[in-house]
Write an enzyme that holds these catalytic residues in place. Structure first.
Site, mmCIF file in Angstrom:
data_model
loop_
_atom_site.group_PDB
_atom_site.id
_atom_site.type_symbol
_atom_site.label_atom_id
_atom_site.label_comp_id
_atom_site.label_asym_id
_atom_site.label_seq_id
_atom_site.Cartn_x
_atom_site.Cartn_y
_atom_site.Cartn_z
ATOM 1 N N CYS A 191 -0.532 -2.881 -9.836
ATOM 2 C CA CYS A 191 -0.021 -3.309 -11.134
ATOM 3 C C CYS A 191 0.975 -4.457 -10.995
ATOM 4 C CB CYS A 191 0.693 -2.157 -11.812
ATOM 5 S SG CYS A 191 -0.320 -0.710 -12.017
ATOM 6 N N ARG A 241 -3.192 -9.266 -6.637
ATOM 7 C CA ARG A 241 -2.747 -7.919 -6.281
ATOM 8 C C ARG A 241 -3.859 -6.876 -6.424
ATOM 9 N NH1 ARG A 241 3.275 -7.714 -7.242
ATOM 10 N NH2 ARG A 241 3.083 -5.515 -7.638
ATOM 11 N N TRP A 300 -3.582 -1.318 -12.203
ATOM 12 C CA TRP A 300 -4.428 -0.713 -11.177
ATOM 13 C C TRP A 300 -4.345 0.785 -11.438
ATOM 14 C CZ3 TRP A 300 -3.669 2.526 -6.849
ATOM 15 C CH2 TRP A 300 -4.709 2.516 -5.907
ATOM 16 N N ASN A 317 4.891 -0.294 -13.747
ATOM 17 C CA ASN A 317 4.303 -0.151 -12.403
ATOM 18 C C ASN A 317 4.891 1.111 -11.803
ATOM 19 O OD1 ASN A 317 3.316 -2.674 -12.832
ATOM 20 N ND2 ASN A 317 4.537 -3.687 -11.251
ATOM 21 N N GLY A 318 4.066 1.903 -11.115
ATOM 22 C CA GLY A 318 4.585 3.107 -10.464
ATOM 23 C C GLY A 318 3.929 4.361 -11.016
ATOM 24 N N GLU A 378 -9.238 -2.476 13.314
ATOM 25 C CA GLU A 378 -8.994 -3.533 12.332
ATOM 26 C C GLU A 378 -10.326 -4.157 11.876
ATOM 27 O OE1 GLU A 378 -6.732 -4.330 10.466
ATOM 28 O OE2 GLU A 378 -7.004 -6.422 9.935
ATOM 29 N N LYS A 435 -11.722 -4.154 8.032
ATOM 30 C CA LYS A 435 -12.072 -5.384 7.314
ATOM 31 C C LYS A 435 -13.487 -5.272 6.743
ATOM 32 C CE LYS A 435 -8.887 -6.791 6.891
ATOM 33 N NZ LYS A 435 -7.527 -6.783 7.409
ATOM 34 N N GLU A 440 -13.630 -2.662 3.779
ATOM 35 C CA GLU A 440 -12.923 -2.996 2.534
ATOM 36 C C GLU A 440 -13.559 -4.185 1.815
ATOM 37 O OE1 GLU A 440 -8.794 -4.396 2.700
ATOM 38 O OE2 GLU A 440 -9.124 -5.029 4.760
ATOM 39 N N HIS A 451 -17.333 12.508 22.704
ATOM 40 C CA HIS A 451 -16.681 13.708 22.155
ATOM 41 C C HIS A 451 -17.053 13.938 20.693
ATOM 42 C CE1 HIS A 451 -14.580 13.940 25.903
ATOM 43 N NE2 HIS A 451 -14.272 12.646 25.776
ATOM 44 N N LYS A 472 -3.238 -5.677 -3.365
ATOM 45 C CA LYS A 472 -2.554 -6.414 -2.309
ATOM 46 C C LYS A 472 -1.246 -5.754 -1.921
ATOM 47 C CE LYS A 472 -2.044 -9.771 0.561
ATOM 48 N NZ LYS A 472 -2.816 -9.574 1.797
HETATM 49 C C1 F6R Z 1 -6.087 -4.379 4.744
HETATM 50 C C2 F6R Z 1 -4.783 -4.487 4.124
HETATM 51 C C3 F6R Z 1 -3.980 -3.247 3.953
HETATM 52 C C4 F6R Z 1 -2.489 -3.547 4.177
HETATM 53 C C5 F6R Z 1 -1.643 -2.313 3.833
HETATM 54 C C6 F6R Z 1 -0.162 -2.546 4.118
HETATM 55 O O1 F6R Z 1 -6.697 -5.629 4.869
HETATM 56 O O2 F6R Z 1 -4.376 -5.546 3.744
HETATM 57 O O3 F6R Z 1 -4.419 -2.220 4.774
HETATM 58 O O4 F6R Z 1 -2.305 -3.927 5.500
HETATM 59 O O5 F6R Z 1 -1.810 -1.999 2.486
HETATM 60 O O6 F6R Z 1 0.318 -3.614 3.377
HETATM 61 P P1 F6R Z 1 1.665 -4.350 3.788
HETATM 62 O O7 F6R Z 1 1.407 -5.053 5.067
HETATM 63 O O8 F6R Z 1 1.936 -5.299 2.653
HETATM 64 O O9 F6R Z 1 2.707 -3.287 3.932
#
Ligand code: F6R
Length: 606
Positions: A2, A27, A74, A98-99, A478, A482, A485, A501, A601
């Site tokens: 949000c 975001r 969101w 927000n929240g 990682e 990627k 997502e 395992h 974001k």
């Molecule tokens: C994945 C991604 C998320 C963030 C996570 C933490 O591509 O971007 O997994 O890494 O939400 O966000 P920050 O780094 O802003 O605390």
């Protein structure tokens, strides 16, 4: 997640609110709305989907009012639709939030018994009715103070009132909120991106505070409703970073910016004259730190996991890592000689902030590795190591990951050297190698065409696996994150040695498996694990580094070779093809790369 914008001006505000909401789009959100005040009325418009839909569905040019609030939502409580979109309004109060309000069910029951009617499924609507109720018996400041005390949970709020058409109230607990100052107008915003196109003069609210924003004046109050003074900060202007330039997506631009991310980091932290690492104002004596705990979420957690290998290799410190949402609720044994490091791109992630807050309350040594230096995590840590990679707009973290791991690598080297754990000659050689990294990344970025064609295969399958050992294991995690997502393809990251395992049962004919096997100490072991998945029908994409030695298997489906460098630096290079693989898979599927479904974001709720 949000986002909030509020503007109090001497001219019409709807166009500026729309503009600012577009700045908040990065975001991630699922509905949007605006409320303005004009002619003694609250004008509320809201719509499911993007800000574009709001513009299509309503004649916003004719939405009058010199004061207004806007929101991108969101969904947490209630499905994403226009009824649940913010603002939420009663006959005299309109709120964006927000929240999460944790006691909304109890409050709602109480308010219904007092005759209030609810339209939405949201937790936010209770705030509207609580304020409406409290204004019946109290003046504005008291009504707000009383309302905030009745709310449990986290919030950033923007509130306008039909009967007070010259002001917006902002309030914060747990979720960030800032006030901006402009000519003949002032603003409220959930982050500085929303405000940066209008002003670089900003005040951040602290937890428990609220403010009253008028076009020519802003007043701040503490949680008891007492007036307080706050500082105005000046933000740096880096407007170019908010533009995609010639790139199709911010993510593509941010991947290509990575040589620069590393160059900037090196410039900030490496002292070329003395061949040393410079971490000015480090606030603790080195002998007072015997262990390190690194905490983060998602990609930032992967940075922590990778750095554990560096800290263990280069220092004799005890190292532990934790996912913030787990750490904050565990019975932790806090130790005075532990340095707690919080890793976050946004610096606003609710779980990471809560973990930091817990450490601060226990008077621990806290250090933030963040990108947004004005963020809550940066402001509330004892010490900050900025990433300096510029704004990251694409929801999937790319350049911030490389920025985080660079800082953590630099810190492990510096602590290793200060503690006498690494020899001076090896320390200086590693610094010298580090300076070659931007060029090596540039060359690795040229692997574009190979990865584009490989990505088609990933789009035709149900699932995939990413395997690695040692430093390559966090990179495998990682890579899997990627891919899932962005392209919504099931992807699992595993330590290659763990396959026997259980996960080996998942391997079937034609399943793509990405094997990260740089020619480090783990190479032979990983190659054996690779043979095991090939023997069971997997289509292996091997990612390794260039070498004169041939690759050992004939049955590998595809091989990608990144540049050669010292083992410590290989994780930086191995990450690049994985970012590109995820990008091109999503591109071929036609997905919204910069705003993947269901994601945000800046995750400001827990
Ligand atoms: C994945 C991604 C998320 C963030 C996570 C933490 O591509 O971007 O997994 O890494 O939400 O966000 P920050 O780094 O802003 O605390």
């Amino acid at each position: 997640m949000c986002g909030i914008i509020g503007i109090s001006s001497n001219k019409s505000v709807s166009a500026s609110i729309i503009n600012s909401l577009k700045k908040l789009e990065y975001r991630g959100y699922d509905s949007a709305g605006i409320a303005t005040l004009s002619d003694g009325e609250i004008n509320e418009v809201k719509s499911e989907g993007r800000v574009d839909s709001l513009e299509k569905n309503f004649d916003l040019k004719n939405l009058k009012g010199n004061i207004g609030i806007g929101h991108v939502r969101w969904a947490t409580h209630g499905v994403p639709n226009s009824v649940n979109a913010h603002p939420h309004s009663s006959y005299n109060v309109s709120v964006v939030h927000n929240g999460i309000i944790e006691n909304s069910t109890i409050l709602k029951k109480h308010l219904i018994s007092k005759g209030h009617n609810f339209k939405s499924q949201t937790d936010t609507e209770v705030i509207v009715h609580l304020i409406t109720e409290n204004l019946k018996t109290s003046e504005l400041e008291d009504a707000i103070t009383k309302t905030l005390k009745q709310l449990h949970g986290s919030f950033a709020l923007g509130i306008v009132f039909k009967d007070m058409p010259d002001l917006i109230v902002g309030a914060r607990r747990g979720s960030p909120l800032a006030v901006g100052y402009g000519p003949n107008e002032n603003y409220l915003g959930s982050d500085s991106y929303a405000l940066k196109s209008m002003t670089n003069k900003i005040t951040y609210l602290d937890d428990g505070e609220f403010c009253i924003v008028k076009k020519d004046q802003v007043n701040f109050f503490n949680d008891e409703g007492k007036k307080i003074n706050k500082k105005i900060l000046e933000l740096s202007s880096d407007q170019a970073n908010y533009d995609k330039g010639d790139f199709k997506h911010f993510m593509a631009k941010e991947i290509e910016e990575q040589p620069n991310t590393i160059k900037t980091g090196i410039k900030e932290y490496i002292d070329n004259v003395n061949k040393d690492i410079n971490i000015p104002n480090f606030p603790w004596k080195i002998e007072d730190i015997t262990s390190i705990t690194l905490i983060g979420c998602g990609t930032a957690y992967h940075s922590c996991l990778l750095s554990k290998y560096w800290f263990e290799e280069l220092t004799s410190l005890d190292v532990s890592i934790d996912i913030a949402s787990e750490f904050r609720y565990r019975k932790n044994r806090f130790k005075k000689d532990t340095l707690y490091i919080f890793v976050s791109q946004s610096g606003e992630t609710a779980d990471t902030y809560a973990a930091l807050d817990l450490c601060n309350k226990n008077r621990m040594k806290t250090c933030a590795v963040v990108n947004v230096i004005e963020s809550s995590i940066a402001r509330d840590s004892n010490f900050v190591l900025p990433i300096h990679c510029g704004p990251e707009i694409g929801v999937a973290s790319t350049k911030a990951f490389l920025g985080q791991i660079l800082i953590l690598y630099i810190l492990s080297l510096k602590l290793g050297s200060l503690r006498g754990d690494i020899k001076k000659i090896s320390y200086q050689e590693k610094i010298k190698d580090l300076k070659t990294l931007p060029k090596l990344i540039e060359k690795t970025l040229l692997l574009d065409n190979d990865i584009q064609s490989i990505s088609s295969t990933f789009n035709e399958v149900k699932g995939s696996m990413f395997l690695g050992r040692g430093f390559s294991y966090p990179i495998a995690l990682e890579g899997a994150l990627k891919l899932k997502e962005l392209s919504y393809i099931h992807a699992e990251g595993y330590p290659a040695g763990e396959m026997k395992h259980g996960p080996l049962a998942l391997i079937e004919e034609g399943m793509p498996v990405v094997v990260l096997a740089p020619r480090d100490n783990y190479y032979k072991k990983t190659i054996s694990n690779m043979q095991e998945v090939i023997a069971r029908g997997a289509k292996v994409l091997l990612i390794t580094n260039k070498s004169k030695n041939e690759v050992v298997s004939e049955n590998i489906w595809e091989t990608i070779e990144v540049q050669d460098t010292n083992d410590d630096l290989l994780p930086f290079l191995l990450t690049i093809p994985l970012q590109k693989l995820a990008y091109y898979s999503a591109l071929k599927k036609g997905y919204d790369i910069d705003k993947p479904r269901n994601l945000a974001k800046s995750v400001t709720v827990e």
